[in-house]
Design a protein around this motif. Structure first.
Motif, PDB file in Angstrom:
ATOM      1  N   LEU A   4      37.112  26.606  67.240  1.00  0.00           N
ATOM      2  CA  LEU A   4      37.964  27.562  67.925  1.00  0.00           C
ATOM      3  C   LEU A   4      39.036  28.092  66.989  1.00  0.00           C
ATOM      4  O   LEU A   4      39.702  27.342  66.290  1.00  0.00           O
ATOM      5  CB  LEU A   4      38.630  26.908  69.141  1.00  0.00           C
ATOM      6  N   SER A  49      39.364  25.638  77.369  1.00  0.00           N
ATOM      7  CA  SER A  49      37.922  25.542  77.618  1.00  0.00           C
ATOM      8  C   SER A  49      37.380  26.927  77.954  1.00  0.00           C
ATOM      9  O   SER A  49      38.138  27.876  78.230  1.00  0.00           O
ATOM     10  CB  SER A  49      37.673  24.607  78.805  1.00  0.00           C
ATOM     11  N   ALA A  50      36.065  27.039  77.962  1.00  0.00           N
ATOM     12  CA  ALA A  50      35.424  28.301  78.329  1.00  0.00           C
ATOM     13  C   ALA A  50      35.790  28.682  79.762  1.00  0.00           C
ATOM     14  O   ALA A  50      35.970  29.866  80.069  1.00  0.00           O
ATOM     15  CB  ALA A  50      33.912  28.182  78.175  1.00  0.00           C
ATOM     16  N   LEU A  84      39.236  30.169  79.718  1.00  0.00           N
ATOM     17  CA  LEU A  84      39.146  31.512  79.135  1.00  0.00           C
ATOM     18  C   LEU A  84      38.601  32.501  80.155  1.00  0.00           C
ATOM     19  O   LEU A  84      39.063  33.645  80.237  1.00  0.00           O
ATOM     20  CB  LEU A  84      38.267  31.503  77.883  1.00  0.00           C
ATOM     21  N   GLN A  85      37.642  32.057  80.948  1.00  0.00           N
ATOM     22  CA  GLN A  85      37.066  32.930  81.975  1.00  0.00           C
ATOM     23  C   GLN A  85      38.125  33.276  83.024  1.00  0.00           C
ATOM     24  O   GLN A  85      38.220  34.424  83.463  1.00  0.00           O
ATOM     25  CB  GLN A  85      35.876  32.244  82.624  1.00  0.00           C
ATOM     26  N   ALA A 138      35.108  38.070  79.855  1.00  0.00           N
ATOM     27  CA  ALA A 138      35.244  36.711  79.321  1.00  0.00           C
ATOM     28  C   ALA A 138      34.655  36.642  77.921  1.00  0.00           C
ATOM     29  O   ALA A 138      35.158  35.912  77.064  1.00  0.00           O
ATOM     30  CB  ALA A 138      34.567  35.716  80.252  1.00  0.00           C
ATOM     31  N   GLU A 139      33.604  37.429  77.676  1.00  0.00           N
ATOM     32  CA  GLU A 139      32.963  37.437  76.363  1.00  0.00           C
ATOM     33  C   GLU A 139      33.951  37.831  75.266  1.00  0.00           C
ATOM     34  O   GLU A 139      33.884  37.329  74.149  1.00  0.00           O
ATOM     35  CB  GLU A 139      31.759  38.376  76.352  1.00  0.00           C
ATOM     36  N   TYR A 183      35.749  34.793  74.470  1.00  0.00           N
ATOM     37  CA  TYR A 183      34.849  33.852  73.800  1.00  0.00           C
ATOM     38  C   TYR A 183      34.689  34.202  72.333  1.00  0.00           C
ATOM     39  O   TYR A 183      34.658  33.333  71.469  1.00  0.00           O
ATOM     40  CB  TYR A 183      33.482  33.820  74.470  1.00  0.00           C
ATOM     41  N   ALA A 224      37.830  33.283  70.538  1.00  0.00           N
ATOM     42  CA  ALA A 224      37.948  31.831  70.403  1.00  0.00           C
ATOM     43  C   ALA A 224      36.899  31.246  69.467  1.00  0.00           C
ATOM     44  O   ALA A 224      36.945  30.079  69.130  1.00  0.00           O
ATOM     45  CB  ALA A 224      37.838  31.171  71.778  1.00  0.00           C
ATOM     46  N   ILE A 267      33.710  31.020  70.229  1.00  0.00           N
ATOM     47  CA  ILE A 267      32.652  30.403  71.025  1.00  0.00           C
ATOM     48  C   ILE A 267      31.396  31.268  71.010  1.00  0.00           C
ATOM     49  O   ILE A 267      30.291  30.769  70.952  1.00  0.00           O
ATOM     50  CB  ILE A 267      33.127  30.178  72.481  1.00  0.00           C
ATOM     51  N   LEU A 268      31.584  32.580  71.052  1.00  0.00           N
ATOM     52  CA  LEU A 268      30.475  33.524  71.082  1.00  0.00           C
ATOM     53  C   LEU A 268      30.250  34.092  69.693  1.00  0.00           C
ATOM     54  O   LEU A 268      31.207  34.341  68.955  1.00  0.00           O
ATOM     55  CB  LEU A 268      30.788  34.655  72.070  1.00  0.00           C
ATOM     56  N   THR A 293      30.442  43.566  73.238  1.00  0.00           N
ATOM     57  CA  THR A 293      31.540  42.983  73.995  1.00  0.00           C
ATOM     58  C   THR A 293      32.756  43.897  73.974  1.00  0.00           C
ATOM     59  O   THR A 293      33.395  44.115  75.005  1.00  0.00           O
ATOM     60  CB  THR A 293      31.902  41.603  73.418  1.00  0.00           C
TER      61      THR A 293
END
Length: 159
Positions: free
Chosen positions: A4, A49-50, A53-54, A64-65, A68, A71, A73-74, A82
């Protein structure tokens, strides 16, 4: 999973919050997190956490993407898609119905132009150097608009 990048995430969240003209407390309440926790995320001291974030994305009315990606994550490969979605969702001059219609149109164009593995990963509509020459009827080689002896001459051949 990628590590992250909380410093960048926190700065991005703060920028989005200010852009939405929300106080830290207002965003925390809307996202269902505590004010101190959100402050720590913005300062890069906490890794949300995801799910958090959502919740934040929903409160900020962004995808949310987007969070992500910020962060880590994606995957970055999906960043352009996105960002396009985020810009549409964040536009204050169009209503929710218009945003959803735009997103549906955008998605249909992406599907239409997606690489086709059976065709050698060439996006649909892209020139391939094969097939029917421009300005001719498929399978005939006859130029479009050329007068013909009968109506059947200009028809597409059946397969």
């Amino acid at each position: 999973m990628a590590s992250l990048n909380v410093g960048t995430l926190g700065e991005f969240l703060r920028e989005q919050r200010r852009s939405a003209q929300l106080s830290l407390r207002q965003l925390a309440d809307a996202a269902g997190v505590s004010n101190p926790y959100l402050s720590q995320i913005e300062r890069g001291l906490r890794k949300p956490s995801a799910e958090i974030l959502q919740q934040l994305a929903k409160a900020l009315r962004i995808s949310a993407e987007t969070l992500y990606v910020q962060a880590g994550i994606l995957d970055e490969r999906e960043r352009d898609e996105t960002e396009t979605r985020s810009v549409i969702l964040a536009d204050p001059l169009i209503n929710e119905r218009q945003k959803q219609v735009l997103l549906q149109i955008y998605e249909s164009f992406r599907k239409e132009n997606a690489p086709d593995p059976a065709a050698g990963d060439t996006p649909l509509g892209a020139p391939t150097g094969t097939g029917t020459p421009a300005g001719t009827y498929a399978g005939t080689g006859k130029p479009i608009g050329t007068p013909s002896g009968s109506a059947d001459d200009d028809a597409e051949p059946s397969i």
